[in-house]
Design a protein around this motif. Sequence first.
Motif, mmCIF file in Angstrom:
data_model
loop_
_atom_site.group_PDB
_atom_site.id
_atom_site.type_symbol
_atom_site.label_atom_id
_atom_site.label_comp_id
_atom_site.label_asym_id
_atom_site.label_seq_id
_atom_site.Cartn_x
_atom_site.Cartn_y
_atom_site.Cartn_z
ATOM 1 N N ARG A 13 0.852 -1.198 0.000
ATOM 2 C CA ARG A 13 0.000 0.000 0.000
ATOM 3 C C ARG A 13 0.882 1.240 0.000
ATOM 4 O O ARG A 13 2.099 1.154 0.171
ATOM 5 C CB ARG A 13 -0.910 -0.007 1.220
ATOM 6 C CG ARG A 13 -0.125 -0.051 2.531
ATOM 7 C CD ARG A 13 -0.996 0.286 3.712
ATOM 8 N NE ARG A 13 -0.357 0.057 4.984
ATOM 9 C CZ ARG A 13 0.605 0.815 5.512
ATOM 10 N NH1 ARG A 13 1.070 1.869 4.869
ATOM 11 N NH2 ARG A 13 1.121 0.534 6.698
ATOM 12 N N ARG A 16 2.509 5.569 4.917
ATOM 13 C CA ARG A 16 1.780 6.480 5.800
ATOM 14 C C ARG A 16 2.756 7.227 6.692
ATOM 15 O O ARG A 16 3.856 6.739 6.982
ATOM 16 C CB ARG A 16 0.809 5.688 6.674
ATOM 17 C CG ARG A 16 -0.242 4.949 5.874
ATOM 18 C CD ARG A 16 -1.123 4.110 6.750
ATOM 19 N NE ARG A 16 -2.075 3.366 5.924
ATOM 20 C CZ ARG A 16 -2.612 2.215 6.271
ATOM 21 N NH1 ARG A 16 -2.312 1.661 7.440
ATOM 22 N NH2 ARG A 16 -3.457 1.611 5.476
ATOM 23 N N GLU A 19 5.934 6.078 9.140
ATOM 24 C CA GLU A 19 6.706 4.943 8.618
ATOM 25 C C GLU A 19 8.042 5.362 8.034
ATOM 26 O O GLU A 19 8.801 4.532 7.553
ATOM 27 C CB GLU A 19 5.884 4.189 7.567
ATOM 28 C CG GLU A 19 4.659 3.525 8.159
ATOM 29 C CD GLU A 19 3.768 2.840 7.142
ATOM 30 O OE1 GLU A 19 3.136 1.825 7.523
ATOM 31 O OE2 GLU A 19 3.688 3.303 5.979
#
Length: 180
Positions: A13, A16, A19
């Motif tokens: 994915r 975010r 991270e």
Amino acid sequence: MVMVDGVPRYEVRLARAGEEDAICDVCREGFTVSSNGLLPTAAVERRAQQYYNPTRVRHEIATAGADLGWQGYVVAVSEAGGVLGAAGGGITDHTVGNVYVLYLNVALRGRGIGTALLDFVTQQQRSEGATEQWVSVTEGNDLGIPFYLARGFVVRDRVPFDVADDGTVGAHSLRMSRPI
């Protein structure tokens, strides 16, 4: 980490906020290992600090997709939340996708994580109209070159990568492409 047939369970994915440290760790490690013996240690350290520092990566996560030149970091994240790998790319010239970064935990090579990251970046680029994809890999990189060749990339050019202050070339990059 939960393993299924020797492969950690993970999802791919967009990265975010929060991270960035883990992304930097996996990218620095991957860059250092793949550059071992190919680039001078000082050049590896300089580039790792330039590209994989948390402040820069935090900004790149926050501005992902603001323009197609940088579509954002993509991560493979384990069920426990650990970053196993990271990739990122962008679009130039409307139909040309570029893979700018793709690294994963070197202990997890050969388990499909790199392919999953590349597939995500490729889909991002296709959805924006890209019909070809390019990547630069340091000449002699025995980890990266076979990976890209196995996925249909072809070596198109050889260009200087590491140029010293005196103008001498310390290493070259292979420019590789494939239709997507």
